[in-house]
Design a protein around this motif. Structure first.
Motif, short mmCIF file in Angstrom:
data_model
loop_
_atom_site.label_atom_id
_atom_site.label_comp_id
_atom_site.label_asym_id
_atom_site.label_seq_id
_atom_site.Cartn_x
_atom_site.Cartn_y
_atom_site.Cartn_z
N GLY A 1 -1.98 -15.86 -4.11
CA GLY A 1 -2.66 -15.01 -3.54
C GLY A 1 -2.88 -15.76 -1.91
O GLY A 1 -3.54 -14.81 -0.89
N ARG A 2 -2.35 -16.79 -1.54
CA ARG A 2 -2.62 -17.15 -0.28
C ARG A 2 -1.24 -17.85 0.41
O ARG A 2 -0.62 -18.41 -0.30
CB ARG A 2 -3.63 -18.39 -0.21
N GLU B 1 -2.08 -17.88 7.59
CA GLU B 1 -3.45 -17.59 7.84
C GLU B 1 -4.20 -18.36 8.88
O GLU B 1 -3.65 -19.33 9.54
CB GLU B 1 -4.18 -18.47 6.47
N ASN C 1 -8.39 -13.78 1.83
CA ASN C 1 -7.70 -12.66 1.51
C ASN C 1 -7.84 -11.33 1.93
O ASN C 1 -7.53 -10.19 1.79
CB ASN C 1 -7.65 -12.36 -0.01
N MET D 1 -7.27 -6.12 2.64
CA MET D 1 -7.20 -7.23 1.62
C MET D 1 -5.49 -7.31 1.63
O MET D 1 -4.99 -6.59 1.62
CB MET D 1 -7.71 -7.03 0.53
N TYR D 2 -5.32 -8.64 1.24
CA TYR D 2 -3.92 -9.01 0.85
C TYR D 2 -3.70 -10.12 -0.26
O TYR D 2 -4.81 -10.77 -0.26
CB TYR D 2 -2.95 -9.83 2.32
N THR D 3 -2.71 -9.97 -0.80
CA THR D 3 -2.47 -11.19 -1.98
C THR D 3 -0.99 -11.45 -1.63
O THR D 3 -0.18 -10.74 -1.35
CB THR D 3 -2.70 -10.46 -3.27
N SER D 4 -0.84 -12.67 -1.64
CA SER D 4 0.73 -13.23 -1.56
C SER D 4 0.90 -14.52 -2.54
O SER D 4 0.01 -15.30 -2.86
CB SER D 4 0.76 -13.74 0.02
#
Length: 150
Positions: A26-27, A32, A63, A77-80
């Motif tokens: 997720g990060r 970041e 996130n 929002m983002y998820t990686s």
């Protein structure tokens, strides 16, 4: 003797290949807590006049992201995982401005993004970091690490 050498070469080769370190789900700490300034959109350079605010994005370690789109602010929002990224739940202010068409295009490209690439290069002895948001094999948005304008 020949087999022993081959076996030794295989063992040395396997020992030198260490597995790639997995990033936290997720990060990605590499993207970041940095201020990324838009430099290209679909392969075309972006420039800002003196009266225009730069377009920038910041991915936070919770996130969430914030996009300063020039006139409006977009949060989402983002998820990686590794180099994959999923950008979702975007909401934007709705101020009218001359750059609205460009802002709409940027939002559409963010929604098409499915992975990213990080790149470092040296220009005149200064290390530059780039974040390239991709949709398949297509470069959608290219950002460079910058300094936040107040």
């Amino acid at each position: 003797m020949k087999n022993t050498i081959v076996v030794l070469l295989v063992i040395v080769a396997m020992a030198s290949c260490k597995p790639k370190e997995k990033l936290p789900f997720g990060r990605n700490p590499g993207i970041e807590d940095r201020h990324w300034v838009l430099k290209e959109m679909e392969g075309k350079p972006i420039s800002f006049t003196v009266t225009q605010k730069e377009v920038s994005i910041e991915f936070e370690n919770d996130n969430n992201f914030t996009l300063e789109a020039g006139c409006n602010t977009v949060n989402g929002m983002y998820t990686s995982q590794d180099n994959l990224i999923f950008i979702h739940q975007m909401m934007s202010t709705k101020m009218a401005c001359p750059e609205l068409d460009r802002e709409t295009s940027i939002l559409n490209l963010l929604q098409k993004t499915n992975h990213y690439k990080l790149k470092q290069s040296k220009v005149n002895g200064i290390v530059q970091e780039q974040l390239m948001l991709m949709g398949g094999d297509t470069l959608l948005l290219k950002f460079e690490k910058g300094v936040k304008q107040e």
